[in-house]
Design a protein around this motif. Structure first.
Motif, PDB file in Angstrom:
ATOM      1  N   ASN A  59       0.879  -1.181  -0.037  1.00  0.00           N
ATOM      2  CA  ASN A  59      -0.192   0.110  -0.116  1.00  0.00           C
ATOM      3  C   ASN A  59       1.087   1.288   0.185  1.00  0.00           C
ATOM      4  O   ASN A  59       0.525   2.358  -0.652  1.00  0.00           O
ATOM      5  N   SER A  60       2.105   1.410   1.064  1.00  0.00           N
ATOM      6  CA  SER A  60       2.763   2.618   0.800  1.00  0.00           C
ATOM      7  C   SER A  60       3.364   2.663  -0.502  1.00  0.00           C
ATOM      8  O   SER A  60       3.603   3.892  -1.221  1.00  0.00           O
ATOM      9  N   GLY A  61       3.791   1.612  -1.251  1.00  0.00           N
ATOM     10  CA  GLY A  61       4.372   1.575  -2.820  1.00  0.00           C
ATOM     11  C   GLY A  61       3.079   2.297  -3.700  1.00  0.00           C
ATOM     12  O   GLY A  61       3.626   3.120  -4.405  1.00  0.00           O
ATOM     13  N   LEU A  76      -7.562   2.731  -6.257  1.00  0.00           N
ATOM     14  CA  LEU A  76      -6.550   2.617  -4.990  1.00  0.00           C
ATOM     15  C   LEU A  76      -7.306   2.882  -3.753  1.00  0.00           C
ATOM     16  O   LEU A  76      -6.673   2.032  -2.794  1.00  0.00           O
ATOM     17  N   ILE A  77      -8.249   3.465  -3.675  1.00  0.00           N
ATOM     18  CA  ILE A  77      -8.875   3.583  -2.345  1.00  0.00           C
ATOM     19  C   ILE A  77      -9.514   2.430  -1.848  1.00  0.00           C
ATOM     20  O   ILE A  77      -9.484   1.700  -0.748  1.00  0.00           O
ATOM     21  N   TRP A  78     -10.057   1.792  -2.895  1.00  0.00           N
ATOM     22  CA  TRP A  78     -10.950   0.397  -2.822  1.00  0.00           C
ATOM     23  C   TRP A  78      -9.720  -0.784  -2.190  1.00  0.00           C
ATOM     24  O   TRP A  78     -10.135  -1.353  -1.587  1.00  0.00           O
ATOM     25  N   VAL A  79      -8.591  -0.643  -2.865  1.00  0.00           N
ATOM     26  CA  VAL A  79      -7.578  -1.738  -2.756  1.00  0.00           C
ATOM     27  C   VAL A  79      -7.142  -1.437  -1.191  1.00  0.00           C
ATOM     28  O   VAL A  79      -7.031  -2.615  -0.605  1.00  0.00           O
ATOM     29  N   THR A  80      -6.710  -0.310  -0.904  1.00  0.00           N
ATOM     30  CA  THR A  80      -6.165   0.133   0.496  1.00  0.00           C
ATOM     31  C   THR A  80      -7.546  -0.366   1.544  1.00  0.00           C
ATOM     32  O   THR A  80      -7.148  -1.217   2.587  1.00  0.00           O
TER      33      THR A  80
END
Length: 106
Positions: A59-61, A76-80
């Motif tokens: 996630n930081s990457g 990206l918000i959904w993945v996180t």
């Protein structure tokens, strides 16, 4: 203090743990067996630590490259969120739900 003295130190006796914390790297003092409650607890916590590390790295990457390249990754918000929820559920299981009693079969 020699290694032999450290092995029999009061700290080792006071901990009353099958993990030898005095010597490095830590060693399991018995043959690893999933039927052993202490081993299951340690194994589950190490697996959770690996999950936390993977979550943090991935996630930081992703967020780093998202910010660096000014991307429009709406996913990206959904993945996180989904991976963070999975991490939270894993932590709840390991620290609150899992039964590590010696008479509990795997």
């Amino acid at each position: 203090m020699s290694i032999a003295e450290a092995h029999d130190s009061p700290l080792r006796v006071a901990i009353n743990s099958p993990i030898n914390l005095i010597t490095m790297p830590p060693r399991w003092s018995r043959i690893p067996d999933r039927n052993d409650a202490d081993y299951r607890r340690l194994d589950d916590r190490m697996t959770f630590a690996t999950h936390v590390a993977a979550f943090g790295c991935i996630n930081s990457g992703l967020w780093f490259f998202h910010t660096l390249n000014h991307t429009d990754w709406a996913w990206l918000i959904w993945v996180t969120g989904i991976s963070g929820t999975a991490l939270l559920l894993h932590g709840v299981y390991v620290f609150a739900i899992a039964n590590y009693s010696p008479n509990n079969n795997v």
